[in-house]
Design a protein around this motif. Sequence first.
Motif, PDB file in Angstrom:
ATOM      1  N   ASP A   1       9.329 -16.777  38.173  1.00  0.00           N
ATOM      2  CA  ASP A   1      10.679 -16.252  38.392  1.00  0.00           C
ATOM      3  C   ASP A   1      11.008 -16.271  39.890  1.00  0.00           C
ATOM      4  N   LYS A   2      10.065 -15.771  40.692  1.00  0.00           N
ATOM      5  CA  LYS A   2      10.288 -15.703  42.148  1.00  0.00           C
ATOM      6  C   LYS A   2      10.445 -17.086  42.768  1.00  0.00           C
ATOM      7  N   ILE A   3       9.574 -18.005  42.366  1.00  0.00           N
ATOM      8  CA  ILE A   3       9.607 -19.340  42.993  1.00  0.00           C
ATOM      9  C   ILE A   3      10.893 -20.075  42.609  1.00  0.00           C
ATOM     10  N   THR A   4      11.264 -20.022  41.324  1.00  0.00           N
ATOM     11  CA  THR A   4      12.481 -20.741  40.926  1.00  0.00           C
ATOM     12  C   THR A   4      13.719 -20.093  41.563  1.00  0.00           C
ATOM     13  N   THR A   5      13.713 -18.780  41.655  1.00  0.00           N
ATOM     14  CA  THR A   5      14.842 -18.100  42.291  1.00  0.00           C
ATOM     15  C   THR A   5      14.942 -18.474  43.766  1.00  0.00           C
ATOM     16  N   SER A   6      13.794 -18.595  44.404  1.00  0.00           N
ATOM     17  CA  SER A   6      13.800 -18.919  45.826  1.00  0.00           C
ATOM     18  C   SER A   6      14.267 -20.365  46.054  1.00  0.00           C
ATOM     19  N   ILE A   7      13.896 -21.268  45.143  1.00  0.00           N
ATOM     20  CA  ILE A   7      14.409 -22.649  45.251  1.00  0.00           C
ATOM     21  C   ILE A   7      15.930 -22.646  45.091  1.00  0.00           C
TER      22      ILE A   7
ATOM     23  N   LEU B   1       8.711 -28.052  49.535  1.00  0.00           N
ATOM     24  CA  LEU B   1       8.201 -29.079  48.611  1.00  0.00           C
ATOM     25  C   LEU B   1       6.936 -28.617  47.892  1.00  0.00           C
ATOM     26  N   SER B   2       6.113 -27.841  48.602  1.00  0.00           N
ATOM     27  CA  SER B   2       4.865 -27.363  47.997  1.00  0.00           C
ATOM     28  C   SER B   2       5.141 -26.392  46.840  1.00  0.00           C
ATOM     29  N   ASP B   3       6.341 -25.832  46.792  1.00  0.00           N
ATOM     30  CA  ASP B   3       6.677 -24.910  45.694  1.00  0.00           C
ATOM     31  C   ASP B   3       6.686 -25.616  44.344  1.00  0.00           C
ATOM     32  N   ILE B   4       7.029 -26.898  44.356  1.00  0.00           N
ATOM     33  CA  ILE B   4       7.088 -27.641  43.096  1.00  0.00           C
ATOM     34  C   ILE B   4       5.686 -27.754  42.503  1.00  0.00           C
ATOM     35  N   GLU B   5       4.709 -28.083  43.375  1.00  0.00           N
ATOM     36  CA  GLU B   5       3.324 -28.146  42.906  1.00  0.00           C
ATOM     37  C   GLU B   5       2.836 -26.753  42.507  1.00  0.00           C
ATOM     38  N   LEU B   6       3.282 -25.770  43.263  1.00  0.00           N
ATOM     39  CA  LEU B   6       2.865 -24.396  42.977  1.00  0.00           C
ATOM     40  C   LEU B   6       3.348 -23.946  41.591  1.00  0.00           C
ATOM     41  N   LEU B   7       4.594 -24.312  41.262  1.00  0.00           N
ATOM     42  CA  LEU B   7       5.127 -23.991  39.932  1.00  0.00           C
ATOM     43  C   LEU B   7       4.211 -24.560  38.852  1.00  0.00           C
ATOM     44  N   LEU B   8       3.858 -25.831  39.028  1.00  0.00           N
ATOM     45  CA  LEU B   8       3.021 -26.494  38.024  1.00  0.00           C
ATOM     46  C   LEU B   8       1.643 -25.845  37.949  1.00  0.00           C
ATOM     47  N   LYS B   9       1.120 -25.458  39.103  1.00  0.00           N
ATOM     48  CA  LYS B   9      -0.216 -24.878  39.161  1.00  0.00           C
ATOM     49  C   LYS B   9      -0.229 -23.498  38.486  1.00  0.00           C
ATOM     50  N   VAL B  10       0.771 -22.700  38.813  1.00  0.00           N
ATOM     51  CA  VAL B  10       0.850 -21.360  38.215  1.00  0.00           C
ATOM     52  C   VAL B  10       0.989 -21.499  36.695  1.00  0.00           C
ATOM     53  N   ALA B  11       1.900 -22.388  36.257  1.00  0.00           N
ATOM     54  CA  ALA B  11       2.133 -22.568  34.816  1.00  0.00           C
ATOM     55  C   ALA B  11       0.851 -23.009  34.127  1.00  0.00           C
ATOM     56  N   ASP B  12       0.148 -23.945  34.770  1.00  0.00           N
ATOM     57  CA  ASP B  12      -1.076 -24.458  34.175  1.00  0.00           C
ATOM     58  C   ASP B  12      -2.120 -23.356  34.011  1.00  0.00           C
ATOM     59  N   ASN B  13      -2.131 -22.429  34.940  1.00  0.00           N
ATOM     60  CA  ASN B  13      -3.088 -21.322  34.875  1.00  0.00           C
ATOM     61  C   ASN B  13      -2.719 -20.250  33.851  1.00  0.00           C
ATOM     62  N   MET B  14      -1.540 -20.369  33.281  1.00  0.00           N
ATOM     63  CA  MET B  14      -1.090 -19.355  32.308  1.00  0.00           C
ATOM     64  C   MET B  14      -1.350 -19.790  30.875  1.00  0.00           C
ATOM     65  N   LYS B  15      -1.772 -21.040  30.716  1.00  0.00           N
ATOM     66  CA  LYS B  15      -1.889 -21.594  29.358  1.00  0.00           C
ATOM     67  C   LYS B  15      -3.202 -21.215  28.687  1.00  0.00           C
ATOM     68  N   GLY B  16      -3.089 -20.658  27.489  1.00  0.00           N
ATOM     69  CA  GLY B  16      -4.282 -20.405  26.685  1.00  0.00           C
ATOM     70  C   GLY B  16      -5.186 -19.318  27.222  1.00  0.00           C
ATOM     71  N   LYS B  17      -4.662 -18.411  28.052  1.00  0.00           N
ATOM     72  CA  LYS B  17      -5.535 -17.413  28.667  1.00  0.00           C
ATOM     73  C   LYS B  17      -5.191 -15.982  28.293  1.00  0.00           C
ATOM     74  N   THR B  18      -4.278 -15.821  27.346  1.00  0.00           N
ATOM     75  CA  THR B  18      -3.771 -14.473  27.099  1.00  0.00           C
ATOM     76  C   THR B  18      -3.854 -14.112  25.616  1.00  0.00           C
ATOM     77  N   ILE B  19      -3.560 -12.842  25.326  1.00  0.00           N
ATOM     78  CA  ILE B  19      -3.663 -12.346  23.944  1.00  0.00           C
ATOM     79  C   ILE B  19      -2.653 -13.052  23.044  1.00  0.00           C
ATOM     80  N   CYS B  20      -1.427 -13.194  23.512  1.00  0.00           N
ATOM     81  CA  CYS B  20      -0.416 -13.826  22.655  1.00  0.00           C
ATOM     82  C   CYS B  20       0.157 -15.063  23.323  1.00  0.00           C
ATOM     83  N   ALA B  21       1.153 -15.653  22.680  1.00  0.00           N
ATOM     84  CA  ALA B  21       1.677 -16.943  23.132  1.00  0.00           C
ATOM     85  C   ALA B  21       2.804 -16.842  24.157  1.00  0.00           C
ATOM     86  N   LEU B  22       3.182 -15.630  24.579  1.00  0.00           N
ATOM     87  CA  LEU B  22       4.312 -15.543  25.512  1.00  0.00           C
ATOM     88  C   LEU B  22       4.012 -16.254  26.825  1.00  0.00           C
ATOM     89  N   SER B  23       2.786 -16.124  27.279  1.00  0.00           N
ATOM     90  CA  SER B  23       2.403 -16.753  28.539  1.00  0.00           C
ATOM     91  C   SER B  23       2.560 -18.273  28.443  1.00  0.00           C
TER      92      SER B  23
END
Lengths: 440, 162
Positions: A360-366, A373-395
């Motif tokens: 939310d913060k990164i997209t709002t700041s863009i 430019l590094s924010d674009i990679e950061l978005l992908l990195k953060v998203a990638d780290n959210m996959k399959g790591k939580t109790i439910c599917a919201l992440s």
Amino acid sequence: MTASASETKYLSEFYHLPEFKNLDGYKNNGGYVQLPKALKMQPQEIIDLVKASGLRGRGGAGFPTGMKWGFLPKNNEPRYLLCNADEGEPGTFKDRMMMEKAPHQLIEGMIISSFAIGCKKSYIYVRGEYDDSIDALEAAIAEAYKAGFLGKNILGSGFDHDMDVYRGAGAYICGEETGMISSLEGLKGQPKLKPPFPAIQGYLKKPTIVNNVETLAAVKYILRDGAAAYRKFGTEKSAGTKLFSLSGNIMKPGNYEVPLAFPLKDMIYGLGGGMKAGRKLKAVIPGGSSAPVLTAEEAERALLDYESLAQMGTMLGSGAIIVIDDSKCMVECLANLMHFYHHESCGQCTPCREGTGWLDKITTSILAGRGRLSDIELLLKVADNMKGKTICALSDAAALPVLSFVPKFRDEFEYYVREGKSKVKGTAFKTPSYLSAGAH
Amino acid sequence: MFQLSNDAKQKVLTELKRYESKQSAVLPALYIGQKENKGHITPDVIRELSKVMEIPESQINEVFTFYTMYNKSEIGKNHIQICRTLSCMLNGSNELTEHICNELHVKLGEVSKDGNFTVTEAECLGSCGTAPMMQISKQDGSSRYYENLTNESAMNILRGLK
């Protein structure tokens, strides 16, 4: 163009009749004919029929309904049926229509399903904002009690069943089945780890089946026409019809019922009436905001069934199709969705709570023109780290839009970061004047 | 000091018996408390509910803070909730919110000077095919959807409200 595309009104055949909402109108149009028939069958026969029909959950996950029912313990332990009417996936508005126009269709489906799984008490968990749906359901349940379709010894069968409505209070996460169970228990709507699955341990630790409105409404039609007839719609693995909610930049938004595997382009250019004058299709989210976005070119060849969309790396989800035209900025669209997921994260798992916040913060700041430019990679990195790591599917649901919007529309993101303004609109997003400090 | 009316207490007691577990009555009871207190919930409301329900304040409080439909601060007689999520945004909800706030001279979350209005943004209200839209809730909890809005039609609706 495919102007000849037409609907297959199977569940929605009588939705145009205002009286279909009431007991009499419903009965005059084939209502409560299947219930007495079902009560004379063996419960297992009904489960087998639903299994044979290929019916899959219409709320989003697409899990085979008969198989889910089959997970219940084979004993006389009390169990619950919980109808998921917490419709909250952005873009989805079909359940609301079904409850308002045909509450008895759902109720009859629920009584039949309850009989099949041996359940004496069911709840319909409706999102709190849906006043009209709640009113329609409460009135219809009262009518059904009066007519002897609910209560003790239904139609002399010896089967008892009670039904009630539970009102949610504004939390997207309660649409997740274990979150919904927590909420029905009068707690924060936080999801629980699976296993144990709700079919083993659900509401008040008793076996519980959670099914979507549209899924339960379909049951009586499978009983009426048989599994083979139901399977004539759709494909081998995606059987039946489905209600699709069409919205966004489209001439004729609305709910449309079509067989699964219906071409997306016929939905958009046929039933949906195409794009507004002078506009071109840019992108389509085919299954609710959590489904990865398709480019216009991909949308041209997509079929609306579970397998075809999965093959294209996206999903059918709840059947909510959001159309985006060429006048819209994909950076702004993604930021809008990230704000949504950040707001709706329940906060118990760190990757989701922190991850949605950062997205939310990164997209709002863009959007504000402060992106790097590094924010674009950061978005992908953060998203990638959210996959399959939580109790439910919201992440995952928050990560998937990022992982599809950014690679597929990278030029828009890079332009925005470099130039500090939208490639499409030519201007930077103006922070609205109505936002006072701390309003969010 | 806020006190639940006898009628409201009775309603809470009915909810306590309605479900298989007493705790399930917390969400409905919070709605009853909110309605009694002009559309928002204060620590006094929680205290009262806790007494009537015999459920610890902390357990009611954590439910209260989790859900968005329980208002955390005072609202005007008409709580205007404008949907902001994608399908509405694509159909002009930002511009609509800006217009309404300007016309009513309020910022998001504030109560207008005459006490008639509070404007907030809401996440997807399930009315995407009729975007943009708003839901208007009264202090007694009743509410209604207004769909397919334009700046003008929205203002006409708001002018017609008491």
